[in-house]
Motif scaffolding. Structure first.
Motif, short mmCIF file in Angstrom:
data_model
loop_
_atom_site.label_atom_id
_atom_site.label_comp_id
_atom_site.label_asym_id
_atom_site.label_seq_id
_atom_site.Cartn_x
_atom_site.Cartn_y
_atom_site.Cartn_z
N UNK A 411 0.84 -1.21 0.00
CA UNK A 411 0.00 0.00 0.00
C UNK A 411 0.87 1.25 0.00
N UNK A 412 0.38 2.29 -0.65
CA UNK A 412 1.12 3.55 -0.66
C UNK A 412 0.58 4.50 0.41
N UNK A 413 1.18 5.67 0.49
CA UNK A 413 0.80 6.63 1.52
C UNK A 413 -0.65 7.09 1.34
N UNK A 414 -1.09 7.22 0.08
CA UNK A 414 -2.45 7.71 -0.17
C UNK A 414 -3.50 6.78 0.43
N UNK A 415 -3.27 5.48 0.32
CA UNK A 415 -4.24 4.51 0.86
C UNK A 415 -4.26 4.56 2.38
N UNK A 416 -3.08 4.58 3.00
CA UNK A 416 -3.04 4.70 4.46
C UNK A 416 -3.61 6.05 4.88
N UNK A 417 -3.38 7.09 4.07
CA UNK A 417 -3.88 8.42 4.41
C UNK A 417 -5.40 8.49 4.42
N UNK A 418 -6.04 7.75 3.49
CA UNK A 418 -7.51 7.71 3.47
C UNK A 418 -8.04 7.14 4.78
N UNK A 419 -7.40 6.08 5.26
CA UNK A 419 -7.81 5.48 6.53
C UNK A 419 -7.50 6.42 7.70
N UNK A 420 -6.35 7.10 7.64
CA UNK A 420 -5.99 8.02 8.71
C UNK A 420 -7.00 9.16 8.81
N UNK A 426 -13.94 9.83 12.55
CA UNK A 426 -14.69 8.95 13.45
C UNK A 426 -14.07 8.85 14.84
N UNK A 427 -13.03 9.68 15.06
CA UNK A 427 -12.39 9.79 16.37
C UNK A 427 -11.87 8.45 16.90
N UNK A 428 -11.33 7.63 16.00
CA UNK A 428 -10.66 6.39 16.40
C UNK A 428 -9.18 6.72 16.60
N UNK A 429 -8.87 7.29 17.77
CA UNK A 429 -7.55 7.86 18.01
C UNK A 429 -6.44 6.80 18.05
N UNK A 430 -6.72 5.68 18.71
CA UNK A 430 -5.67 4.65 18.83
C UNK A 430 -5.26 4.12 17.46
N UNK A 431 -6.26 3.84 16.62
CA UNK A 431 -5.94 3.38 15.26
C UNK A 431 -5.20 4.49 14.50
N UNK A 432 -5.62 5.73 14.71
CA UNK A 432 -4.97 6.85 14.04
C UNK A 432 -3.51 6.96 14.41
N UNK A 433 -3.18 6.81 15.72
CA UNK A 433 -1.77 6.85 16.13
C UNK A 433 -0.96 5.77 15.42
N UNK A 434 -1.55 4.58 15.36
CA UNK A 434 -0.84 3.43 14.76
C UNK A 434 -0.63 3.64 13.26
N UNK A 435 -1.68 4.11 12.57
CA UNK A 435 -1.57 4.35 11.13
C UNK A 435 -0.57 5.46 10.86
N UNK A 436 -0.59 6.49 11.72
CA UNK A 436 0.34 7.60 11.56
C UNK A 436 1.79 7.15 11.62
#
Length: 614
Positions: A411-420, A426-436
Motif C-alpha cells: 500500500x502507498x501513503x495515499x491509501x493509508x492516508x484515506x484510513x488516517x 470517526x475519532x478512532x484515536x488509537x488506530x490513528x496513532x498506529x496508522x500515523x
C-alpha cells in the motif's frame, strides 16, 4: 493446399467489398472459405487485402493465412511486418517475418520494410534487434533514406534513447518536416520540454503535427497555461487544428477550469466541422465535467448517439462520480453493458469512486468482485485505494485496514492516508496513532498525513505533539491557493494575499461579506486555525482570509448577480470555508462551484451537493 486456378480480374472488384464487410471471426472464416473455393486466395492482390483485414481481428489467424501463401511478395511480407509491429506483444513476430524476408526473398527490401521493422523494435523496446535492423539497412544502402532515418529516430524515442535519436537527426543529410516532428515527439515523450521547445523554435516550417505535439507535451508536463498559449499562437499562425490538437487544448481547459475557453473550443469544433471521434468526445465531456457543468457534459454525451469505444463512457461515469451523483454513474455503467461496450480498469476506478462518494458499500463490493469475475480485470493499486476510501468513509475502519493488509501489493501513503483521515473523522484515536506511525515510516516527509495526524493529536489533547508536527509540516507545506477565471483571464489567490491589483476593494468587500454571513447565522470554525494563534478574534481574522474566500469575494465583485462562481482549490477545502460558502450561496443567491483536490462541491441556497466536506 492453395489453389492456383487462373485469376479472373473482374472478381477483384467484387471481392473487395466482401472482404471489407467482414466484422467477426465467423465472417472472416466464411470469406476465407469462399476465396479458397473460388481459387482467389492464391492471388497476391487479394491475399494481401484479405491479410490486412484479418490482421485487425486476429494476428494468429493472419499468420496461418500467411503460411499458406506459397510465394508471398514484398507487399505481403511488409503487411505482416507492419501489422505485428503495431502491438507490443507481437513485435517478436514482426521481426521474425523481417528475418524471413531477408533469408528467403529473391527481391530487394524497400524502405517500408525497415520503417515497419524499426516500429516493431520501438514498440517492443528491442534495442539489440533495432541495431541489427539498422546494420542491414546500411548493407542495402537505405540507411540515409529519409523514411528510414525518421523511423530510426522514432524507434530511439520510444526506447527513451533520445540522445541517440538526436545524433541520427543531426547527422541526417536529408531531413523533412516529419524528421523534425519525430525528434520533437521524442523529447516530448521523455518529458524534456526545454529541448522540445528549442527544436520547435528552430523550425522553418510547422504543420498541425508540430503544433499538436508541442501542445500535448506541455499538457503532459502539467504546464496547462503554456499549452493554451501555444494553441492560440497556432491559430494566429493560420494553422488549422485537428481532433488531436483539440484533445490537448481541452485537457488544458479541464485542468485550469477554463470554462469560457473550453466552450469557445467546442464552438470552433462545430463551426469547422472537426471530426469528433471517441477520444475528442471524451475530452469534451471531461472538460465540461471538470469545469463544473455536469449537465453540459451529459448533453454532449447523449448528443453523440454512437459511442463504440470505452473512453466517452469513462469520462461521463467519472464526471458523475466527481459531482456526487453515484446512482447516475451506476445507471450509466449498466447502460454501457447493454450497449456491449467493454469496460476497462479506468471504468471501474470511476465506478468505485462513485460508490465511495455515495457511501454505497454493497454496490462497491459487488463491482470490485465483478471486474475480475466477469471481465478478467485484475485490481490494481487504484482500485484498492477506492475500496479503502469507500470502507473508511462509511466508518468500517477495521474492514478497511484488513483490506489494506490483504492487498497483493504494498500500500502507498495515499491509501493509508484515506484510513488516517477517517480515523480523525470517526475519532478512532488509537488506530490513528498506529496508522500515523506506519505512514511516517513509509514517507517521513509526507505533509498531508502530518497535518492529519496533528489534528488527531490536538483533538485528543496531545497539544505538544500536535504543535511539533504542525511546525515541521509548515516549513515544507505546499501553499494553498484558489483560482478563478473571468473573461478568459486567471486570477490566483494565496491565503492573506494582497498582491492582486484590486486587493483593497477585495478586502473591503470581504469584511462586508463576513458581516452579512454572521447575521445569517455563520459561526467560524475556529478549530481549523493553527495552534499558535491564541486570540479568538485573531483566529477569526485568519479564517476570513483563506484563499477560497478571497477568490469568491473577487468573483462576486466582478460578475453580474445570478452568475455562477467557479473556484479551483489545489488543496482540500477546510471545514470553515465549506460552511462559509454554504452561507455565501444563500445570502448572495449564487451558485458556487468549488473544485478541490478530492471532489466538486455545488453550493446553492445554503446547501452543498456533497454529504460531507471531506
Amino acid at each position: 493446399m492453395i489453389s492456383t486456378k487462373p485469376f479472373h480480374f473482374v472478381h477483384h472488384f467484387k471481392l473487395i467489398p466482401l472482404i471489407d464487410s467482414c466484422k467477426s471471426m465467423q465472417q472472416i472464416k466464411q470469406t476465407h472459405a469462399h476465396l479458397i473455393t473460388t481459387a482467389q486466395v492464391s492471388h497476391l492482390v487479394i491475399a494481401n487485402k484479405f491479410l490486412k483485414h484479418v490482421a485487425l481481428s486476429s494476428l494468429s489467424y493472419a499468420h496461418k493465412l500467411f503460411d499458406q501463401i506459397p510465394q508471398p511478395d514484398l507487399f505481403i511480407y511488409n503487411t505482416m511486418i507492419k501489422e505485428n509491429s503495431l502491438s507490443p506483444h507481437s513485435c517478436c513476430n514482426s521481426l521474425s517475418v523481417f528475418r524471413l524476408l531477408i533469408r528467403d526473398s529473391g527481391f530487394s527490401l524497400n524502405r517500408y520494410s525497415f520503417v515497419f521493422a524499426f516500429g516493431a523494435c520501438g514498440n517492443g523496446l528491442c534495442v539489440r534487434e533495432g541495431e541489427q535492423v539498422f546494420s542491414h539497412a546500411v548493407k542495402v544502402g537505405l540507411d540515409s533514406n529519409v523514411f528510414v532515418v525518421n523511423a530510426l529516430i522514432g524507434m530511439y524515442g520510444k526506447m527513451g534513447l533520445v540522445e541517440d535519436g538526436r545524433k541520427v537527426f543531426d547527422s541526417a543529410v536529408d531531413k523533412d518536416l516529419f524528421s523534425w516532428n519525430t525528434m520533437i515527439a521524442a523529447y516530448v515523450g521523455s518529458g524534456d520540454m526545454v529541448l522540445a521547445k528549442e527544436l520547435f523554435d528552430e523550425m522553418d516550417e510547422r504543420d498541425v503535427v508540430s503544433w499538436s505535439t508541442i501542445i500535448a507535451g506541455y499538457v503532459q508536463a502539467g504546464c496547462f497555461m503554456e499549452a493554451l498559449d501555444f494553441f492560440h499562437t497556432m491559430l494566429q499562425a493560420g494553422v488549422k487544428p485537428n481532433e488531436y490538437t483539440m484533445v490537448s487544448a481541452l485537457a488544458g481547459c479541464s485542468n485550469l477550469v477554463a470554462l469560457d475557453q473550453g466552450k469557445w473550443i467546442h464552438v470552433y469544433i462545430r463551426r469547422d466541422k472537426i471530426r469528433v471521434n471517441d477520444r475528442l468526445l471524451a475530452s469534451l465531456i471531461d472538460m465540461y465535467a471538470k469545469c463544473g457543468e455536469i449537465e453540459s457534459a451529459s448533453s454532449v454525451f447523449y448528443e453523440h448517439k454512437v459511442k463504440r469505444k470505452v473512453w466517452p463512457w469513462n469520462a461521463m461515469i467519472g464526471g458523475l462520480a466527481m459531482h456526487g451523483k453515484p446512482e447516475e454513474a451506476i445507471n450509466l455503467f449498466e447502460q454501457m453493458k447493454v450497449e456491449k461496450v467493454s469496460p476497462n480498469k479506468v471504468t471501474f476506478i470511476a465506478l468505485l469512486n462513485a460508490c465511495s462518494h455515495g457511501y454505497m458499500v454493497k454496490e462497491g463490493k459487488l463491482y470490485f468482485e465483478l471486474m475480475t469475475s466477469d471481465y478478467g480485470i485484475i485490481p490494481e493499486l487504484e482500485h484498492y485505494g477506492c475500496m479503502v476510501d469507500l470502507l473508511s468513509r462509511s466508518g468500517l475502519l477495521m474492514e478497511a485496514e484488513d483490506m489494506i493488509l490483504s492487498m497483493p501489493m504494498a500500500p502507498d501513503v495515499a491509501i493509508w492516508g484515506a484510513l488516517l483521515n477517517s480515523c480523525r473523522i470517526y475519532k478512532d484515536m488509537e488506530r490513528g496513532y498506529r496508522i500515523g506511525k506506519i505512514i511516517k515510516k513509509i514517507d517521513p516527509d509526507h505533509i498531508g498525513c502530518h497535518v492529519l495526524l496533528g489534528n488527531i493529536y490536538s483533538t485528543s489533547g496531545r497539544f505538544n505533539e500536535a504543535r511539533t508536527l504542525r511546525d515541521s509540516s509548515d516549513r515544507k507545506k505546499i501553499p494553498g491557493y484558489s483560482s478563478i477565471e473571468l473573461k478568459g483571464l486567471f486570477h490566483q489567490f494565496l491565503v492573506g494575499d494582497r498582491s492582486h491589483p484590486q486587493s483593497s476593494e477585495i478586502y473591503l468587500f470581504l469584511n462586508e461579506m463576513i458581516s452579512k454571513l454572521k447575521i445569517a447565522g455563520y459561526v467560524p470554525e475556529l478549530a481549523e486555525v493553527l495552534l499558535d494563534i491564541d486570540d479568538e478574534e485573531d483566529k477569526e481574522t485568519a479564517l476570513s482570509v483563506h484563499s477560497e474566500k478571497l477568490a469568491i469575494a473577487f468573483g462576486l465583485m466582478n460578475t453580474e448577480p445570478g452568475t455562477p462562481i467557479r473556484i479551483v482549490k489545489n488543496l482540500r477545502v477546510c471545514a470553515d470555508c465549506h460552511q462559509a460558502t454554504k452561507f455565501i450561496s444563500k445570502v448572495y443567491d449564487r451558485v458556487i462551484i468549488v473544485r478541490d483536490r478530492t471532489r466538486y462541491h455545488h453550493f446553492k441556497d445554503g446547501v452543498c451537493s456533497c454529504k460531507d466536506y471531506w
